[in-house]
Scaffold this motif. Sequence first.
Motif, PDB file in Angstrom:
ATOM      1  N   LEU A 133      -8.675  12.714   7.122  1.00  0.00           N
ATOM      2  CA  LEU A 133      -7.504  12.395   7.937  1.00  0.00           C
ATOM      3  C   LEU A 133      -6.215  12.705   7.187  1.00  0.00           C
ATOM      4  O   LEU A 133      -6.041  12.321   6.028  1.00  0.00           O
ATOM      5  N   VAL A 134      -5.314  13.413   7.875  1.00  0.00           N
ATOM      6  CA  VAL A 134      -3.948  13.654   7.395  1.00  0.00           C
ATOM      7  C   VAL A 134      -3.002  13.032   8.410  1.00  0.00           C
ATOM      8  O   VAL A 134      -3.162  13.232   9.616  1.00  0.00           O
ATOM      9  N   ILE A 135      -2.034  12.258   7.934  1.00  0.00           N
ATOM     10  CA  ILE A 135      -1.014  11.694   8.823  1.00  0.00           C
ATOM     11  C   ILE A 135       0.316  12.360   8.499  1.00  0.00           C
ATOM     12  O   ILE A 135       0.563  12.783   7.360  1.00  0.00           O
ATOM     13  N   PHE A 136       1.170  12.452   9.507  1.00  0.00           N
ATOM     14  CA  PHE A 136       2.454  13.111   9.261  1.00  0.00           C
ATOM     15  C   PHE A 136       3.528  12.565  10.195  1.00  0.00           C
ATOM     16  O   PHE A 136       3.268  12.100  11.298  1.00  0.00           O
ATOM     17  N   ALA A 137       4.746  12.626   9.697  1.00  0.00           N
ATOM     18  CA  ALA A 137       5.969  12.395  10.475  1.00  0.00           C
ATOM     19  C   ALA A 137       6.988  13.334   9.849  1.00  0.00           C
ATOM     20  O   ALA A 137       6.888  14.546  10.047  1.00  0.00           O
ATOM     21  N   GLY A 138       7.934  12.797   9.018  1.00  0.00           N
ATOM     22  CA  GLY A 138       8.848  13.691   8.313  1.00  0.00           C
ATOM     23  C   GLY A 138       8.190  14.391   7.148  1.00  0.00           C
ATOM     24  O   GLY A 138       8.725  15.361   6.603  1.00  0.00           O
ATOM     25  N   ALA A 139       7.026  13.922   6.721  1.00  0.00           N
ATOM     26  CA  ALA A 139       6.217  14.538   5.667  1.00  0.00           C
ATOM     27  C   ALA A 139       4.758  14.298   6.012  1.00  0.00           C
ATOM     28  O   ALA A 139       4.438  13.510   6.910  1.00  0.00           O
ATOM     29  N   ALA A 140       3.890  14.987   5.310  1.00  0.00           N
ATOM     30  CA  ALA A 140       2.449  14.870   5.577  1.00  0.00           C
ATOM     31  C   ALA A 140       1.738  14.321   4.352  1.00  0.00           C
ATOM     32  O   ALA A 140       2.092  14.661   3.214  1.00  0.00           O
ATOM     33  N   TYR A 141       0.748  13.486   4.594  1.00  0.00           N
ATOM     34  CA  TYR A 141      -0.004  12.865   3.507  1.00  0.00           C
ATOM     35  C   TYR A 141      -1.490  12.861   3.856  1.00  0.00           C
ATOM     36  O   TYR A 141      -1.864  12.597   5.005  1.00  0.00           O
ATOM     37  N   VAL A 142      -2.321  13.151   2.855  1.00  0.00           N
ATOM     38  CA  VAL A 142      -3.768  13.063   3.031  1.00  0.00           C
ATOM     39  C   VAL A 142      -4.146  11.590   2.920  1.00  0.00           C
ATOM     40  O   VAL A 142      -4.082  11.002   1.837  1.00  0.00           O
ATOM     41  N   GLN A 143      -4.515  11.005   4.020  1.00  0.00           N
ATOM     42  CA  GLN A 143      -4.874   9.588   4.038  1.00  0.00           C
ATOM     43  C   GLN A 143      -6.325   9.386   3.657  1.00  0.00           C
ATOM     44  O   GLN A 143      -6.661   8.447   2.941  1.00  0.00           O
ATOM     45  N   ILE A 144      -7.221  10.252   4.138  1.00  0.00           N
ATOM     46  CA  ILE A 144      -8.647  10.150   3.841  1.00  0.00           C
ATOM     47  C   ILE A 144      -9.169  11.546   3.515  1.00  0.00           C
ATOM     48  O   ILE A 144      -9.178  12.413   4.386  1.00  0.00           O
TER      49      ILE A 144
END
Length: 333
Positions: A133-144
């Motif tokens: 899982l990757v989440i994003f808004a103003g930046a993207a982050y690898v959550q899982i």
Amino acid sequence: MLEFADKSYLLLLLAVPVLILGYGLIRRRQRKILSSFGDEGLVDALTPSRPAGKGWVRLVLISLAIVSLSIGLARPRIGSNPKVLTRNGSEIMLVLDVSNSMLADDYSPSRLERAKMAISRMVDHLENDHVGLVIFAGAAYVQIPLTADYVSAKMFLSGISPSSVPFQGTATEEALNKAALCFSGDESVGKAIVLISDGEDHEGDPVSAAKEIFERGIRIYTIGVGSAAGKSIKVNGTILRDKDGNPVVTHLEEDTLKAIAEAGGGQYFHSGTDSFGLDAVVDALHKLESQTWAQVVFEAYDEQYAYFYAAAFIFLALALAVGYRKSRIKLFS
């Protein structure tokens, strides 16, 4: 074939030669002290109850108890013949938009919460797949990162909110690129990215990014969340307003999502209020050419530690039964 589940406990075997050496040095020192009182034969005659060899017998039994205990703690087990299991599975990266626009309540309770519930149900339909899982808004982050541990993946999913990303925006291109980097180096077509977003205000050039990712053998599917009619955004129960005081209304922008899916060699699905659309995504994913995972396993193990625990108990009980005085029972007169 015999093997040990935890070989570190076998280090306890080193205590046996240390005990034997230490006891030998103690006995030698005792003999020197007794010899200082006179002739050893005379000392033995004056102390008839002092055991001659019981100490060594007791030490041997204690040593055998330590050996048995250490082997038992190391969990010896007998396994069946090794067997190679092959599993067919795909690598799937979910890319979830967590910007404020996903808080709109045209889906109950909100677009984001509805997406999270749908993802959880989708994970329940996966078999032998690796999911991340990757989440994003103003930046993207690898959550899982990619994992086959679906329980942990769903646990992390439940805590996701717009506050999971420090600033707002819609960095879709960055999110797609980060998701693409999470896949293994094996170039198979059993790799897919599932983008879930309302399609608003995409930053960068996600369509070009999708095309480059597809050229690397990774397909991209998109799911549009929201209604074309639009809906206001509530943050902590308060309607979000622009600088002029007007309510901010968010609309589903399908054109970009369709373009991303087309460039990524996948499909676009619109999530309705009744059906989120992930069932169709799962069907499409299961049609992918799956990657084969090979694993050498034993079918079953027969644990043997209980026998060694029992032996350790018996040796220890015998050591305690030896006693510290010379036995008065004589077998022969």
